[in-house]
Scaffold this motif. Structure first.
Motif, short mmCIF file in Angstrom:
data_model
loop_
_atom_site.label_atom_id
_atom_site.label_comp_id
_atom_site.label_asym_id
_atom_site.label_seq_id
_atom_site.Cartn_x
_atom_site.Cartn_y
_atom_site.Cartn_z
N CYS A 149 5.43 10.21 -4.84
CA CYS A 149 5.60 9.14 -3.84
C CYS A 149 5.15 7.79 -4.42
O CYS A 149 5.74 6.76 -4.11
N VAL A 150 4.12 7.79 -5.28
CA VAL A 150 3.67 6.56 -5.92
C VAL A 150 4.73 6.09 -6.91
O VAL A 150 5.01 4.89 -7.02
N ASP A 151 5.33 7.04 -7.64
CA ASP A 151 6.41 6.69 -8.58
C ASP A 151 7.60 6.08 -7.85
O ASP A 151 8.20 5.11 -8.33
N GLU A 152 7.94 6.62 -6.68
CA GLU A 152 9.05 6.07 -5.89
C GLU A 152 8.74 4.66 -5.41
O GLU A 152 9.59 3.78 -5.45
N LYS A 153 7.51 4.46 -4.94
CA LYS A 153 7.10 3.13 -4.48
C LYS A 153 7.13 2.14 -5.63
O LYS A 153 7.53 0.98 -5.47
N TYR A 154 6.74 2.59 -6.84
CA TYR A 154 6.76 1.71 -8.01
C TYR A 154 8.19 1.26 -8.32
O TYR A 154 8.41 0.11 -8.66
N LYS A 155 9.15 2.15 -8.20
CA LYS A 155 10.54 1.80 -8.44
C LYS A 155 11.01 0.72 -7.47
O LYS A 155 11.79 -0.15 -7.83
N GLU A 156 10.48 0.76 -6.23
CA GLU A 156 10.83 -0.25 -5.22
C GLU A 156 10.25 -1.62 -5.56
O GLU A 156 10.89 -2.64 -5.33
N VAL A 157 9.03 -1.65 -6.07
CA VAL A 157 8.32 -2.93 -6.22
C VAL A 157 8.31 -3.49 -7.64
O VAL A 157 7.82 -4.60 -7.85
N LYS A 158 8.86 -2.77 -8.62
CA LYS A 158 8.73 -3.25 -9.99
C LYS A 158 9.51 -4.54 -10.26
O LYS A 158 9.21 -5.24 -11.22
N SER A 159 10.45 -4.90 -9.41
CA SER A 159 11.18 -6.15 -9.59
C SER A 159 10.41 -7.36 -9.05
O SER A 159 10.74 -8.50 -9.35
N ILE A 160 9.35 -7.11 -8.27
CA ILE A 160 8.52 -8.19 -7.72
C ILE A 160 7.58 -8.67 -8.83
O ILE A 160 6.90 -7.86 -9.47
N PRO A 161 7.50 -9.98 -9.09
CA PRO A 161 6.59 -10.45 -10.15
C PRO A 161 5.13 -10.21 -9.77
O PRO A 161 4.74 -10.38 -8.63
N LYS A 162 4.33 -9.82 -10.77
CA LYS A 162 2.90 -9.62 -10.55
C LYS A 162 2.22 -10.98 -10.44
O LYS A 162 2.61 -11.93 -11.09
N ILE A 163 1.20 -11.04 -9.60
CA ILE A 163 0.47 -12.28 -9.38
C ILE A 163 -0.88 -12.18 -10.10
O ILE A 163 -1.57 -11.18 -10.03
N GLY A 164 -1.25 -13.24 -10.81
CA GLY A 164 -2.52 -13.31 -11.51
C GLY A 164 -3.38 -14.43 -10.94
O GLY A 164 -2.88 -15.33 -10.28
N LEU A 165 -4.67 -14.36 -11.20
CA LEU A 165 -5.61 -15.37 -10.72
C LEU A 165 -6.11 -16.23 -11.87
O LEU A 165 -6.45 -15.73 -12.92
N CYS A 166 -6.16 -17.52 -11.63
CA CYS A 166 -6.72 -18.46 -12.58
C CYS A 166 -8.24 -18.42 -12.43
O CYS A 166 -8.76 -18.45 -11.32
N CYS A 167 -8.96 -18.33 -13.54
CA CYS A 167 -10.42 -18.23 -13.51
C CYS A 167 -11.13 -19.57 -13.34
O CYS A 167 -12.35 -19.63 -13.31
N ASN A 168 -10.35 -20.65 -13.26
CA ASN A 168 -10.94 -21.96 -13.02
C ASN A 168 -11.18 -22.12 -11.53
O ASN A 168 -10.24 -22.10 -10.74
N PRO A 219 -18.40 -4.72 -17.11
CA PRO A 219 -17.17 -4.61 -16.33
C PRO A 219 -16.36 -5.89 -16.41
O PRO A 219 -16.90 -6.98 -16.55
N ASN A 220 -15.06 -5.75 -16.32
CA ASN A 220 -14.16 -6.89 -16.36
C ASN A 220 -14.03 -7.46 -14.94
O ASN A 220 -13.18 -7.05 -14.17
N PHE A 221 -14.90 -8.41 -14.60
CA PHE A 221 -14.93 -8.95 -13.25
C PHE A 221 -13.66 -9.72 -12.91
O PHE A 221 -13.27 -9.79 -11.75
N ALA A 222 -13.00 -10.29 -13.90
CA ALA A 222 -11.75 -11.01 -13.63
C ALA A 222 -10.70 -10.04 -13.11
O ALA A 222 -9.97 -10.35 -12.17
N LYS A 223 -10.61 -8.85 -13.69
CA LYS A 223 -9.64 -7.85 -13.24
C LYS A 223 -10.01 -7.31 -11.86
O LYS A 223 -9.14 -7.08 -11.02
N ILE A 224 -11.30 -7.12 -11.62
CA ILE A 224 -11.74 -6.63 -10.31
C ILE A 224 -11.43 -7.66 -9.23
O ILE A 224 -10.94 -7.33 -8.16
N LYS A 225 -11.67 -8.93 -9.54
CA LYS A 225 -11.36 -10.01 -8.59
C LYS A 225 -9.86 -10.08 -8.34
O LYS A 225 -9.41 -10.29 -7.21
N GLU A 226 -9.07 -9.88 -9.38
CA GLU A 226 -7.62 -9.90 -9.25
C GLU A 226 -7.15 -8.75 -8.35
O GLU A 226 -6.26 -8.93 -7.53
N LEU A 227 -7.74 -7.58 -8.51
CA LEU A 227 -7.39 -6.44 -7.66
C LEU A 227 -7.76 -6.70 -6.21
O LEU A 227 -7.08 -6.25 -5.30
#
Length: 145
Positions: free
Chosen positions: A79-98, A51-59
């Motif tokens: 309803c999920v598609d509508e919510k996605y249209k609302e939030v797609k302009s927000i930048p995604k946040i990633g986690l540094c593995c250090n 499993p990709n633990f980095a992705k799980i930790k990020e979620l």
């Protein structure tokens, strides 16, 4: 296992009601369960997937954009598609593995993160963090070889 994943995805719908902390916990559990289900299928072929633990930790500590995107891939609902249209302009946040990353919580804009060229799973906010974490990260390759 498939039932557990379906249940967790249905519970994860809390993000539509604004409870992102609870939704991120359900999303990480769903990703873990889904990964375990895939591992069992791969294991039956006498190969081993990890499993990709980095992705799980990020979620687990995900922002609203990441959560809605995760749901959108797994739940066919307008309803999920509508919510996605609302939030797609927000930048995604990633986690540094250090573990010693100087950023608060090791979080940075995902578009600015760099991926380990060997495993393609670990992400770093900068070259300095990648170099600092290399000794520990390198050990993962030595164990798996």
């Amino acid at each position: 296992m498939a039932y557990a994943v379906s249940f967790l995805l249905s519970c994860e719908n809390k993000v539509l009601g604004g409870n992102t902390k609870l939704a991120s916990k359900y999303a990480s559990l769903a990703a873990t369960s889904s990964s375990m289900q895939k591992d069992a299928e791969v294991d039956s072929l006498n190969t081993r997937a990890c499993p990709n633990f980095a992705k799980i930790k990020e979620l687990y500590s995900a922002d609203i954009h990441t959560l809605v995107g995760f749901q959108r891939k797994r739940i066919p609902c307008s309803c999920v598609d509508e919510k996605y249209k609302e939030v797609k302009s927000i930048p995604k946040i990633g986690l540094c593995c250090n573990p010693g990353c100087p950023l608060p919580g090791g979080m940075t804009e995902r578009s600015l993160t760099m991926c380990c060229s060997r495993c393609r799973e670990a992400n770093y906010c900068s070259r300095e963090c990648q170099v600092a974490a290399w000794q520990d990260h390198r050990g993962e390759f030595l164990v798996s070889s």
